[in-house]
Design a protein around this motif. Structure first.
Motif, PDB file in Angstrom:
ATOM      1  N   TYR A 160      31.444  10.815 -13.558  1.00 22.90           N
ATOM      2  CA  TYR A 160      30.078  11.042 -13.095  1.00 22.90           C
ATOM      3  C   TYR A 160      29.055  10.190 -13.818  1.00 22.90           C
ATOM      4  O   TYR A 160      28.143   9.641 -13.183  1.00 22.90           O
ATOM      5  N   ILE A 161      29.186  10.040 -15.120  1.00 18.46           N
ATOM      6  CA  ILE A 161      28.206   9.233 -15.848  1.00 18.46           C
ATOM      7  C   ILE A 161      28.249   7.793 -15.344  1.00 18.46           C
ATOM      8  O   ILE A 161      27.244   7.211 -14.952  1.00 18.46           O
ATOM      9  N   THR A 162      29.460   7.221 -15.299  1.00 24.82           N
ATOM     10  CA  THR A 162      29.583   5.837 -14.867  1.00 24.82           C
ATOM     11  C   THR A 162      29.135   5.685 -13.411  1.00 24.82           C
ATOM     12  O   THR A 162      28.355   4.791 -13.074  1.00 24.82           O
TER      13      THR A 162
ATOM     14  N   LEU B 278      25.196   6.491 -12.785  1.00 26.54           N
ATOM     15  CA  LEU B 278      24.339   5.465 -13.380  1.00 26.54           C
ATOM     16  C   LEU B 278      24.381   4.205 -12.533  1.00 26.54           C
ATOM     17  O   LEU B 278      23.367   3.539 -12.318  1.00 26.54           O
ATOM     18  N   TYR B 279      25.574   3.891 -12.014  1.00 22.42           N
ATOM     19  CA  TYR B 279      25.697   2.661 -11.230  1.00 22.42           C
ATOM     20  C   TYR B 279      25.122   2.841  -9.831  1.00 22.42           C
ATOM     21  O   TYR B 279      24.295   2.045  -9.381  1.00 22.42           O
TER      22      TYR B 279
ATOM     23  N   TYR C 167      21.184   4.311 -10.214  1.00 22.73           N
ATOM     24  CA  TYR C 167      20.222   3.587 -11.036  1.00 22.73           C
ATOM     25  C   TYR C 167      20.572   2.113 -11.230  1.00 22.73           C
ATOM     26  O   TYR C 167      19.860   1.396 -11.926  1.00 22.73           O
TER      27      TYR C 167
ATOM     28  N   ILE D  59      22.789   0.745 -13.029  1.00 26.95           N
ATOM     29  CA  ILE D  59      23.154   0.342 -14.391  1.00 26.95           C
ATOM     30  C   ILE D  59      24.611  -0.110 -14.399  1.00 26.95           C
ATOM     31  O   ILE D  59      25.486   0.551 -13.821  1.00 26.95           O
TER      32      ILE D  59
ATOM     33  N   PRO E 140      28.419  -0.735 -14.809  1.00 32.14           N
ATOM     34  CA  PRO E 140      29.467   0.217 -15.190  1.00 32.14           C
ATOM     35  C   PRO E 140      29.965   0.008 -16.616  1.00 32.14           C
ATOM     36  O   PRO E 140      30.466   0.951 -17.215  1.00 32.14           O
TER      37      PRO E 140
ATOM     38  N   GLY F 223      27.928   2.106 -18.505  1.00 33.68           N
ATOM     39  CA  GLY F 223      28.349   3.452 -18.116  1.00 33.68           C
ATOM     40  C   GLY F 223      29.597   3.882 -18.858  1.00 33.68           C
ATOM     41  O   GLY F 223      29.697   5.019 -19.350  1.00 33.68           O
TER      42      GLY F 223
ATOM     43  N   LEU G 201      28.738   4.808 -22.420  1.00 28.13           N
ATOM     44  CA  LEU G 201      28.090   6.121 -22.464  1.00 28.13           C
ATOM     45  C   LEU G 201      29.088   7.241 -22.170  1.00 28.13           C
ATOM     46  O   LEU G 201      29.048   8.308 -22.787  1.00 28.13           O
ATOM     47  N   SER G 202      29.991   6.976 -21.223  1.00 27.54           N
ATOM     48  CA  SER G 202      31.023   7.977 -20.904  1.00 27.54           C
ATOM     49  C   SER G 202      31.808   8.332 -22.152  1.00 27.54           C
ATOM     50  O   SER G 202      32.028   9.500 -22.457  1.00 27.54           O
TER      51      SER G 202
ATOM     52  N   GLY H   1      35.658   7.061 -16.067  1.00 34.11           N
ATOM     53  CA  GLY H   1      34.683   6.092 -15.567  1.00 34.11           C
ATOM     54  C   GLY H   1      35.359   4.986 -14.779  1.00 34.11           C
ATOM     55  O   GLY H   1      34.909   4.606 -13.695  1.00 34.11           O
TER      56      GLY H   1
END
Lengths: 290, 250, 332
Positions: free
Chosen positions: C76-78, C81-82, C85, C87, C89, C92, C95-96, C229
């Motif tokens: 979900y984070i990756t 964000l991609y 937003y 951002i 990967p 991402g 951050l993951s 991710g």
């Protein structure tokens, strides 16, 4: 305020059913020392049992208990003989994986047999409500609570006043000591497993009268029962009952005031909080954390 | 209470008013014990007297309700077991707790790693300890099927590798054959010669009376006597505790 | 006595595990058939997940049955964000990994001082809680599922040819195998084994078992989240009931248990055998397989735990011992 009272009443009624299923877990865990992660799936199967009985015979699911209780007891004894007996002397992680595997067998077995659809039972009293002091309480919940109270009372008096019941308590307190005074522990284990499944049978039948069943519902109940047992304090019957009430009321309040889908999240937060603040539970004996 | 000869060495471990109850039952009640540095002390008493409970408290596995435990004059009763081990308290368990998932050598290595993080160096030290106790032939085998005597010895080796100054032995002899018992006595005397203070729980009276310089007797969670083996053997209260109320042994 | 890099390399080369992994690395070159490469990607990816699970649950005997929580968080984070937003990967993934560590520390902090099954229970609870939380949260925006836009390019972790994914999965596997190997040869690794073997005994020898478990669980969570991710970028679609499904947690565990708990080769072996088998069954019997497949996984779990707790690796070593014995004493 009225709604709040209504929520509390409903919570307590559901809570008695939860208490019964958590007691089923507690008695198996307490007596056999078995960490059963398939407990929720037994409840799922019991719900399907109630569903099948009403589907094929048209009987009220509660009447079906006359068939289901003996079957559950025999099933419990059989499971003990075939599986649990081999597991109880193995390390804890073996219990966890094996019962988790069992849970998968049940879940996907149910999926093959019943498909992933939600199934429910409608009874003559499904839509009836009981009206008192401006409160509406539906009959399925009332009957469910009555059944649970009767069974919990039977269970407590069985544990307190019969020889077998006393032997179960002795074994759960001290297995080696019980063996020494001549208790046949394997027989006691088998009986405890049978009784555990009987608790599940009754709670499953109650649940099917007011909740629909699907193959993966067990995951939810498994979590629910464990959280109740941990919250109340492992091995304490009053603790389990109080824990069940707290959880059921919490479920109602979160569901009404926040969001019904978030109840699981609320359990998790609560569970972590208990573990951090008082891991021995409300009624448990405090152990040193180290 | 204390012998003047022993006082010169000073005490390594002091228990003051140690009390613990489990759900209303007094497991230990106001226990005061001083263990002299370098001594071999026997801890005896009928089953359920609280001996193992006391061991668990000294090594940090159990908290207590009241009292003080001082090790080398330092109050340790709030420290975790691993911190107590680092201070120099080693122990064995009533039923040996061996790492069955590791070789015999690696079992000893875990103890040795406390002093040096270097694996090679610690392995050498572990091997030396095994050689010292004539167990080097077993170094590569897995301890799962070892006989009880070897398991007990392995547990001592492992504790020894962590360089303890006080070693608690929970039933070093029980269940051993006469020949194995002799070997174990040898081992214990060797440990004592190295300057390690030993506190030993034992049921085999002949052994414990022979090997200890000092005996502490517990009964129903209370210290009922503390003296030299000769005096303890003559003590009326002790004889009563053992003969008067015979309890089932596990 | 210092060991040089050359000597270390030489000693690695003698290890049958290295040979086994090297052979796996050549497999993608044999055919460019899409189906074949896809299967290999899954083999590597699941070997990777199972290996990451195995660090804490196999070596340390702390059974997580909610590892999908890390997987889902990573996905979900990756993914969000991609897709929402824009951002990259790669950021991402970083951050993951960080969130994986945080989540592991949270669960570990609450449970690692308690009895082992509290840990298992909270991993399951955590995975379920995150599933409902993410379902609730995503209901408002773009509906339940999220499709990841495909713009080819390394910076977007999106490729036109399957083989790129296959080799990224392979590299992930290599990294986790190498890290696991280095852990097992270090003080932490020995302490981890001791903690899994007997926690009380480990403590009595000065091992801070709590800290060891936390550290190792964080490593495991880190890798699983990063893998999640990558999985999201590979599948290009995420949905709470998919990436937080209990099924994944079970698969991570099953592959490691079938192959051999607490061995480096075990998870790879399990995934090399079971992924092609299940792919074959799925294409053969069709959609019906999914329930039967998991039913079979469940039965395998129970049987292996009861009758061959060491998994296939244990079986192999028993057979090897017998053969060695036969060669040494041919007359018997």
């Amino acid at each position: 305020m009225e709604i709040f009272i209504q929520l509390i009443i409903n919570g307590c009624l559901t809570g008695t059913t939860y208490a019964l299923m958590a007691l089923g877990l507690s008695i198996i865990f307490g007596t056999l020392g078995l960490i059963n992660f398939a407990h929720g799936d037994f409840i799922m199967l019991a719900m399907y049992g109630g569903f099948l009985i009403s589907l094929f015979s048209g009987m009220d699911p509660y009447l079906g208990l006359f068939i289901m209780l003996p079957i559950s007891f025999v099933l419990g004894v059989g499971l003990y003989r075939v599986l649990f007996k081999r597991l109880i002397d193995a390390p804890e992680e073996a219990h966890i994986i094996a019962t988790f595997g069992l849970s998968f067998v049940f879940q996907y077995g149910a999926m093959l047999l019943f498909s992933a659809e939600y199934k429910s039972v409608s009874t003559d009293y499904s839509a009836d409500v009981f009206h008192i002091w401006n409160q509406y309480i539906d009959y399925p919940h009332i009957y469910g609570a009555m059944a649970a109270v009767i069974l919990i009372a039977l269970l407590i008096s069985f544990l307190r006043y019969t020889n077998t019941g006393r032997a179960i308590r002795a074994v759960s307190e001290q297995r080696r000591g019980a063996m020494m005074i001549g208790i046949n522990v394997h027989k006691i284990y088998a009986i405890a497993a049978g009784i555990g499944l009987c608790c599940i049978a009754v709670s499953g039948v109650s649940l099917i009268t007011f909740e629909s069943v699907h193959p993966t519902i067990g995951v939810h109940f498994n979590l629910l029962c464990w959280i109740i047992v941990v919250l109340g304090g492992i091995g304490s019957i009053p603790g389990t009952i109080v824990g069940a009430m707290i959880i059921a009321v919490l479920e109602m309040l979160v569901g009404y005031y926040f969001e019904p889908t978030l109840t699981t999240f609320a359990y998790f937060i609560m569970f972590l909080a208990i573990l951090m603040i008082r891991p021995s539970g409300i009624f448990g004996i405090k152990e040193r954390r180290a | 209470m204390m012998h003047d000869i022993d006082r010169n060495n000073g005490s390594i471990l002091e228990l003051k008013d140690v009390t613990k109850s489990f759900g209303g039952i007094h497991a230990l009640q106001g226990i005061n014990i001083n263990i002299q540095r370098g001594a071999i002390v026997g801890l005896i008493g009928p089953n359920g007297a609280g001996k193992t409970t006391l061991f668990n408290m000294i090594s940090g596995f159990l908290g207590m309700d009241r009292g003080e435990i001082r090790f080398n004059q330092k109050e340790i009763s709030r420290l975790y077991p691993y911190d107590r081990s680092k201070l120099g308290i080693g122990r064995t368990f009533q039923l040996p707790k061996i790492f069955n998932n590791m070789s015999v050598l690696d079992n000893v290595l875990i103890g040795a790693l406390q002093k040096s993080g270097d694996i090679g160096e610690s392995k050498q030290r572990a091997m030396e300890i095994l050689k010292d106790i004539n167990m080097e032939s077993l170094a590569d085998s897995f301890p799962g099927d070892l006989p009880i005597a070897s398991r007990k010895k392995l547990e001592i080796c492992r504790a020894l590798a962590s360089s303890p100054t006080l070693l608690l032995l929970d039933e070093a002899i029980s269940g051993l054959t006469p020949k194995e018992t002799l070997e174990m006595i040898d081992l214990i005397e060797k440990l004592s010669a190295k300057g390690i203070t030993l506190l030993i729980i034992e049921h085999v009276m002949k052994f414990i009376m022979n090997i200890s310089q000092w005996i502490v007797v517990l009964n129903h969670g209370q210290k009922i006597a503390e003296d030299t083996p000769e005096e303890v053997a003559r003590n009326e209260t002790v004889i009563d505790a053992y003969l008067g109320k015979r309890e089932l042994s596990c | 006595m210092k060991i040089t890099t050359g000597q270390r390399l030489q000693s690695y080369m003698k290890d049958p595990l290295v040979l086994f992994i090297a052979v796996l690395g050549i497999l993608p070159l044999f055919s460019s058939h899409h189906f074949y490469l896809q299967m290999l990607t899954l083999v590597f990816l699941f070997a990777f997940f199972s290996e990451a699970w195995n660090i804490i649950s196999g070596f340390g005997k702390q059974f997580s049955l909610g590892h999908v929580a890390f997987f889902g968080v990573g996905a979900y984070i990756t993914g969000i964000l991609y897709s929402d937003y824009g951002i990259s990967p790669w950021i991402g993934l970083v951050l993951s990994g960080a969130f994986g560590v945080l989540l592991a520390l949270l669960i570990g902090f609450a449970t690692f001082r308690l009895r082992a099954f509290f840990f298992t229970l909270s991993t399951i609870a955590c995975a379920e809680a995150l599933r409902v939380l993410v379902t609730y949260w995503r209901l408002g925006s773009s509906g339940l599922g999220t499709t990841i836009p495909a713009v080819n390019g390394l910076e977007n972790l999106t490729f036109s040819h399957e083989i790129c994914y296959t080799y990224i999965a392979y590299i992930l596997l290599l990294v986790v195998v190498f890290v696991t190997y280095r852990i097992t040869k270090s003080r932490i690794g020995y302490y981890l084994l001791a903690t899994g073997g007997d926690e009380e005994a480990a403590k009595s020898l000065g091992v801070n078992t709590y800290r060891i478990k936390l550290a190792v669980f964080a490593i495991s969570g880190f890798f699983t989240a990063i893998g999640g991710g990558f999985y999201c970028m590979y599948m290009r679609y995420i949905e709470p009931s998919m990436v937080f499904a209990v099924d994944f947690s079970v698969q991570f565990a099953v592959f490691a248990i079938v192959g051999g708990l607490g061995t480096i080769a075990g998870p790879i072996l399990g995934s090399v055998i079971l992924i092609p088998l299940s792919t074959f069954f799925r294409s053969w019997i069709g959609g019906l397989f999914t329930p039967i497949g998991f039913l079979i996984y469940g039965i395998i779990l129970v049987i292996i735990i009861l009758f061959l707790p060491g998994g296939l690796m244990k079986g192999i070593s028993i057979v090897k011992d017998k053969i060695v014995q036969k060669i040494n004493n041919p007359q018997e």
